[in-house]
Design an enzyme around this catalytic site. Structure first.
Site, PDB file in Angstrom:
ATOM      1  N   LYS A   1       0.810  -1.221   0.000  1.00 29.56           N
ATOM      2  CA  LYS A   1       0.000   0.000   0.000  1.00 29.56           C
ATOM      3  C   LYS A   1       0.837   1.262   0.000  1.00 29.56           C
ATOM      4  O   LYS A   1       1.560   1.535   0.946  1.00 29.56           O
ATOM      5  CB  LYS A   1      -0.927  -0.001   1.223  1.00 29.56           C
ATOM      6  CG  LYS A   1      -2.176  -0.836   0.985  1.00 29.56           C
ATOM      7  CD  LYS A   1      -3.292  -0.404   1.908  1.00 29.56           C
ATOM      8  CE  LYS A   1      -3.463  -1.362   3.029  1.00 29.56           C
ATOM      9  NZ  LYS A   1      -3.734  -1.006   4.308  1.00 29.56           N
TER      10      LYS A   1
ATOM     11  N   GLY B   1       8.390  -6.372  10.298  1.00 33.20           N
ATOM     12  CA  GLY B   1       7.247  -6.774   9.473  1.00 33.20           C
ATOM     13  C   GLY B   1       7.667  -7.836   8.483  1.00 33.20           C
ATOM     14  O   GLY B   1       8.433  -8.727   8.812  1.00 33.20           O
TER      15      GLY B   1
ATOM     16  N   GLY C   1       5.340  -0.973  12.704  1.00 32.13           N
ATOM     17  CA  GLY C   1       4.720   0.352  12.765  1.00 32.13           C
ATOM     18  C   GLY C   1       5.638   1.401  13.375  1.00 32.13           C
ATOM     19  O   GLY C   1       5.708   2.537  12.885  1.00 32.13           O
TER      20      GLY C   1
HETATM   21  C1  3PG Z   1       3.163  -4.537  16.535  1.00 35.41           C
HETATM   22  O1  3PG Z   1       3.454  -5.724  16.366  1.00 35.41           O
HETATM   23  O2  3PG Z   1       2.798  -3.793  15.623  1.00 35.41           O
HETATM   24  C2  3PG Z   1       3.328  -3.978  17.913  1.00 35.41           C
HETATM   25  O3  3PG Z   1       3.467  -5.006  18.845  1.00 35.41           O
HETATM   26  C3  3PG Z   1       2.168  -3.065  18.262  1.00 35.41           C
HETATM   27  O4  3PG Z   1       0.974  -3.761  18.202  1.00 35.41           O
HETATM   28  P1  3PG Z   1      -0.323  -3.014  17.655  1.00 35.41           P
HETATM   29  O5  3PG Z   1      -0.080  -2.693  16.223  1.00 35.41           O
HETATM   30  O6  3PG Z   1      -1.456  -3.975  17.886  1.00 35.41           O
HETATM   31  O7  3PG Z   1      -0.468  -1.758  18.485  1.00 35.41           O
END
Ligand code: 3PG
Ligand code: MG
Length: 402
Positions: A198, A351, A374
């Protein structure tokens, strides 16, 4: 400036370490990747060597304030005990009378893992009352949860108003240090390799990167929007039509800032995203009308590889194609090898990208792989993370005290 754990006296103290044990689980709740557990072992072992009482707290998934067994940290407690070679006590909750009782009976060198912080709505609401409960009996708060540092949650932010001492752990230190070396004070040329599906989720990052990098390389499905913006026919490829003008502006901006901007020149197209799909390689000028882009092509791998050759710093986030399908993983895998072969400092965002490094067997060749998805992205966007800001603010308030 943040204070770090090795700058304070932790001997025999009760430490509350906020970690991110939000690990991937399969349908039988087996941990499929324990990188985030292994990443905080240096901090935990440092505390154990100082004979401290170690309380660990984390979220897992998004139970949204409900006590749900499928989000229990029990699998994590087992894996952590295995990694630490030590007994780990799992509390039935993260606050409350039962937990207080366990905290009181803890001996020096004990490790207590609290149950999922997100069983309580107060966590995500940054509730001060919940934070006060968490900090009961705690001498020192240690934040080593980089991956959740972009969330102003109670165990990340509010707690820093109740703990007597607030410091960052070693994982946090590494994450911030390597990010600084890649984006704030890089050896140049600095090259960013950005992929993923995206474009909308990475717009902020692209804008900020254009201010910092010497070269910007875009692959993955997000490149489709750029290709279409340049007037190419991309067939049935995933495109964000609402961002065509933005994509054009980004290209113009890159030209103006003299950032060298690279897009795929050839692609793997498929008649559908499926492991049995028909596939072929085609120049981006010749994408068939009812096919879709699924990966970058071999000429693009060569081109991107050449653009990386003189890099001194490379920051990479996002796969080059739909690499969860073997048929479309070749471009991403090839780029893993290309980046691994360079002499640059190589930083990779969490990720999907770190999965690709593992899959390609090249993980060890990278300078640093972030545990944050994130959180890493928000750093790339140039944002200040609430978790880091909270530690800085605590240090500012207490600059003379400790
Ligand atoms: C993640 O894996 O993105 C972090 O542990 C934060 O979790 P969340 O996106 O559910 O806030
Ligand atoms: Mg997330």
């Amino acid at each position: 400036m943040v204070k770090f754990i090795d700058e304070v006296d932790i001997k025999g103290k009760t430490l509350f370490i906020r970690v991110d044990f939000n690990v991937p689980l399969d349908q039988n709740r087996n941990i499929t990747d324990d990188t985030r557990i292994r990443a905080v072992l240096p901090t935990i072992n440092f505390c154990l060597e100082a004979n401290a009482k170690v309380i660990l707290a984390s979220h897992l998934g998004r139970p949204n304030g409900n006590h749900m067994d499928e989000f229990s940290l029990a699998p994590v407690a087992r894996r952590l005990a295995y990694r630490l070679h030590k007994k780990v006590i799992l509390a039935p909750d993260c606050i409350g009378p039962e937990v207080d009782k366990i905290k009181k009976t803890m001996k020096k060198g004990d490790v207590l893992l609290l149950e999922n912080l997100r069983y309580h709505a107060g966590e995500q609401k940054n509730d001060p009352d919940f934070a006060r409960e968490l900090m009961k009996g705690v001498d020192i708060y240690v934040d080593d949860a980089f991956a959740v540092a972009h969330r102003a949650h109670a165990s990340v932010e509010a707690v820093t108003h109740f703990a007597p001492i607030c410091v960052a752990g070693f994982l946090m230190r590494d994450e911030v240090l390597y990010f600084h070396r890649s984006m704030e004070d890089p050896a140049r040329p600095l090259v960013a390799l950005i992929g993923g599906a995206k474009i909308s989720s990475k717009l902020g990052a692209l804008l900020n990167l254009l201010k910092k990098v010497d070269k910007l390389i875009v692959g993955g499905a997000m490149a489709n929007t750029f290709l279409k913006a340049m007037g190419l026919d991309v067939g049935k490829s995933l495109v964000d039509d609402s961002l065509l003008k933005t994509a054009k502006d980004l290209i113009k901006m890159a030209l103006k800032k003299k950032v060298k901007f690279y897009l795929p020149v050839d692609v793997v197209v498929a008649d559908r995203l499926d492991k049995r799909a028909e596939t072929k390689i085609t120049p981006v000028q010749e994408i068939p009308a009812d096919w879709m882009i699924a990966d970058i092509g071999p000429a693009t791998v060569t081109l991107f590889g050449e653009a990386l050759q003189n890099a001194k710093t490379i920051i990479w986030n996002g796969p080059m194609g739909a690499f969860e399908y073997d048929a479309f993983s070749r471009g991403t895998m090839a780029m893993v090898h290309k980046v691994a072969e360079t002499y640059a400092l190589t930083i990779v965002g969490g990720g999907d990208t770190d999965v690709a490094l593992h899959k390609a067997g090249e993980f060890q060749k990278f300078s640093y792989v972030s545990t944050g998805g994130g959180a890493f992205l928000e750093l790339m966007e140039g944002k200040k993370l609430p978790g880091i800001a909270a530690l800085e603010n605590w240090a500012k308030r207490n600059s003379n005290a400790h």
